[in-house]
Design a protein around this motif. Structure first.
Motif, PDB file in Angstrom:
ATOM      1  N   ASP A 246       0.855  -1.187   0.000  1.00 32.20           N
ATOM      2  CA  ASP A 246       0.000   0.000   0.000  1.00 32.20           C
ATOM      3  C   ASP A 246       0.889   1.234   0.000  1.00 32.20           C
ATOM      4  N   PRO A 247       0.587   2.221  -0.842  1.00 28.82           N
ATOM      5  CA  PRO A 247       1.465   3.396  -0.905  1.00 28.82           C
ATOM      6  C   PRO A 247       1.309   4.268   0.335  1.00 28.82           C
ATOM      7  N   PRO A 248       2.371   4.923   0.749  1.00 32.70           N
ATOM      8  CA  PRO A 248       2.265   5.856   1.867  1.00 32.70           C
ATOM      9  C   PRO A 248       1.615   7.162   1.398  1.00 32.70           C
ATOM     10  N   THR A 249       1.316   8.037   2.341  1.00 29.29           N
ATOM     11  CA  THR A 249       0.751   9.341   1.993  1.00 29.29           C
ATOM     12  C   THR A 249       1.857  10.384   2.019  1.00 29.29           C
ATOM     13  N   TYR A 250       1.728  11.362   1.153  1.00 31.63           N
ATOM     14  CA  TYR A 250       2.717  12.438   1.033  1.00 31.63           C
ATOM     15  C   TYR A 250       2.075  13.736   1.503  1.00 31.63           C
ATOM     16  N   TRP A 251       2.824  14.497   2.283  1.00 32.71           N
ATOM     17  CA  TRP A 251       2.326  15.761   2.822  1.00 32.71           C
ATOM     18  C   TRP A 251       3.320  16.866   2.513  1.00 32.71           C
ATOM     19  N   LEU A 252       2.828  17.977   2.018  1.00 31.63           N
ATOM     20  CA  LEU A 252       3.627  19.174   1.825  1.00 31.63           C
ATOM     21  C   LEU A 252       3.134  20.159   2.872  1.00 31.63           C
ATOM     22  N   GLU A 253       3.975  20.384   3.899  1.00 29.94           N
ATOM     23  CA  GLU A 253       3.590  21.133   5.112  1.00 29.94           C
ATOM     24  C   GLU A 253       2.404  20.419   5.748  1.00 29.94           C
ATOM     25  N   HIS A 254       1.200  21.010   5.734  1.00 30.80           N
ATOM     26  CA  HIS A 254       0.022  20.395   6.367  1.00 30.80           C
ATOM     27  C   HIS A 254      -1.005  19.908   5.346  1.00 30.80           C
ATOM     28  N   GLU A 255      -0.621  19.842   4.081  1.00 26.71           N
ATOM     29  CA  GLU A 255      -1.566  19.492   3.029  1.00 26.71           C
ATOM     30  C   GLU A 255      -1.166  18.177   2.369  1.00 26.71           C
ATOM     31  N   GLN A 256      -2.128  17.248   2.294  1.00 24.94           N
ATOM     32  CA  GLN A 256      -1.848  15.962   1.676  1.00 24.94           C
ATOM     33  C   GLN A 256      -1.847  16.120   0.152  1.00 24.94           C
ATOM     34  N   VAL A 257      -0.817  15.563  -0.497  1.00 22.25           N
ATOM     35  CA  VAL A 257      -0.666  15.670  -1.953  1.00 22.25           C
ATOM     36  C   VAL A 257      -0.292  14.307  -2.510  1.00 22.25           C
ATOM     37  N   THR A 258      -0.429  14.173  -3.827  1.00 22.44           N
ATOM     38  CA  THR A 258       0.054  12.975  -4.500  1.00 22.44           C
ATOM     39  C   THR A 258       1.511  13.215  -4.896  1.00 22.44           C
ATOM     40  N   LEU A 259       2.164  12.187  -5.389  1.00 19.76           N
ATOM     41  CA  LEU A 259       3.567  12.317  -5.778  1.00 19.76           C
ATOM     42  C   LEU A 259       3.726  13.275  -6.961  1.00 19.76           C
ATOM     43  N   GLY A 260       2.792  13.258  -7.901  1.00 18.07           N
ATOM     44  CA  GLY A 260       2.831  14.176  -9.036  1.00 18.07           C
ATOM     45  C   GLY A 260       2.607  15.619  -8.599  1.00 18.07           C
ATOM     46  N   GLU A 261       1.629  15.832  -7.689  1.00 18.26           N
ATOM     47  CA  GLU A 261       1.379  17.184  -7.177  1.00 18.26           C
ATOM     48  C   GLU A 261       2.572  17.695  -6.384  1.00 18.26           C
ATOM     49  N   LEU A 262       3.259  16.800  -5.693  1.00 21.14           N
ATOM     50  CA  LEU A 262       4.425  17.198  -4.906  1.00 21.14           C
ATOM     51  C   LEU A 262       5.498  17.804  -5.809  1.00 21.14           C
ATOM     52  N   ALA A 263       5.744  17.174  -6.951  1.00 20.43           N
ATOM     53  CA  ALA A 263       6.746  17.690  -7.882  1.00 20.43           C
ATOM     54  C   ALA A 263       6.337  19.067  -8.401  1.00 20.43           C
ATOM     55  N   GLU A 264       5.065  19.234  -8.751  1.00 15.70           N
ATOM     56  CA  GLU A 264       4.582  20.524  -9.263  1.00 15.70           C
ATOM     57  C   GLU A 264       4.677  21.616  -8.210  1.00 15.70           C
ATOM     58  N   ARG A 265       4.284  21.307  -6.994  1.00 16.77           N
ATOM     59  CA  ARG A 265       4.279  22.329  -5.933  1.00 16.77           C
ATOM     60  C   ARG A 265       5.688  22.694  -5.489  1.00 16.77           C
ATOM     61  N   LEU A 266       6.592  21.728  -5.493  1.00 23.76           N
ATOM     62  CA  LEU A 266       7.982  22.054  -5.176  1.00 23.76           C
ATOM     63  C   LEU A 266       8.568  22.975  -6.240  1.00 23.76           C
ATOM     64  N   ASP A 267       8.200  22.725  -7.494  1.00 18.60           N
ATOM     65  CA  ASP A 267       8.658  23.591  -8.577  1.00 18.60           C
ATOM     66  C   ASP A 267       8.082  24.998  -8.414  1.00 18.60           C
ATOM     67  N   ALA A 268       6.811  25.099  -8.026  1.00 25.74           N
ATOM     68  CA  ALA A 268       6.183  26.410  -7.815  1.00 25.74           C
ATOM     69  C   ALA A 268       6.826  27.145  -6.641  1.00 25.74           C
ATOM     70  N   ARG A 269       7.148  26.428  -5.584  1.00 24.67           N
ATOM     71  CA  ARG A 269       7.793  27.068  -4.429  1.00 24.67           C
ATOM     72  C   ARG A 269       9.214  27.500  -4.765  1.00 24.67           C
ATOM     73  N   ARG A 270       9.874  26.764  -5.612  1.00 25.16           N
ATOM     74  CA  ARG A 270      11.246  27.108  -5.990  1.00 25.16           C
ATOM     75  C   ARG A 270      11.276  28.413  -6.772  1.00 25.16           C
ATOM     76  N   SER A 271      10.265  28.632  -7.612  1.00 26.57           N
ATOM     77  CA  SER A 271      10.239  29.836  -8.446  1.00 26.57           C
ATOM     78  C   SER A 271       9.429  30.973  -7.831  1.00 26.57           C
ATOM     79  N   SER A 272       9.000  30.846  -6.589  1.00 25.62           N
ATOM     80  CA  SER A 272       8.219  31.888  -5.924  1.00 25.62           C
ATOM     81  C   SER A 272       9.079  33.128  -5.666  1.00 25.62           C
ATOM     82  N   ASP A 273       8.494  34.304  -5.874  1.00 27.49           N
ATOM     83  CA  ASP A 273       9.223  35.547  -5.654  1.00 27.49           C
ATOM     84  C   ASP A 273       9.247  35.966  -4.194  1.00 27.49           C
TER      85      ASP A 273
END
Length: 154
Positions: free
Chosen positions: A76-103
């Protein structure tokens, strides 16, 4: 001529002012104290580590959580959390990219909190996603000699 005060002596206020100052100091300590030691993310049981990490400037906490006993499948796959929000592995990659380019506060560091029962392959996969985005990755653990209970977070 002898001068005397006609008012009665009341030295009680001399004891009240320091007591009020002490009460105010304790109130500030109990209100602000937890904010200095709180960690973001979801509570997990971390493996033991001998190393301590200093506070990072623009960190992002990613938590990989094992949700307990396995059901029908052992994988069974584990759950992934970005801070306090549960995300999928694909969403995690997108959100990390968005945070990296945040002004406003560009993320430069990922603090990876992995539950004790999560396989190393999944841990490596999440770390590689963050490394591909150009982020530094730190794997967090709990200090030696601490309790085996999950740590409380806000």
């Amino acid at each position: 001529m002898k001068l005397e005060s006609t008012l009665p002596e009341r030295p009680g206020f001399l004891f009240v002012v320091p007591a009020f100052n002490l009460f105010a100091l304790l109130l500030v300590f109990f209100l602000l104290g937890p904010s200095f030691v709180s960690q973001s993310g979801v509570a997990v049981e971390l493996p033991v580590s001998r190393f301590q990490l200093e506070r990072q400037a623009f960190e992002t906490v990613v938590t990989v959580r094992d949700d307990g006993p396995r059901g029908v499948s052992e994988f069974d796959p584990p759950t992934y959390w970005l801070e306090h929000e549960q995300v999928t592995l694909g969403e995690l990659a997108e959100r990390l990219d968005a945070r990296r380019s945040s002004d406003t506060s560009p993320a430069t560091t990922v603090l990876l909190r992995v539950d004790k029962g999560v396989p190393v392959e999944i841990q490596r996969e999440v770390a590689e996603i963050a490394l591909q985005k150009g982020l530094r990755v730190y794997l967090l653990g709990r200090p030696e000699g601490s309790r085996d209970e999950p740590e409380a977070t806000d």
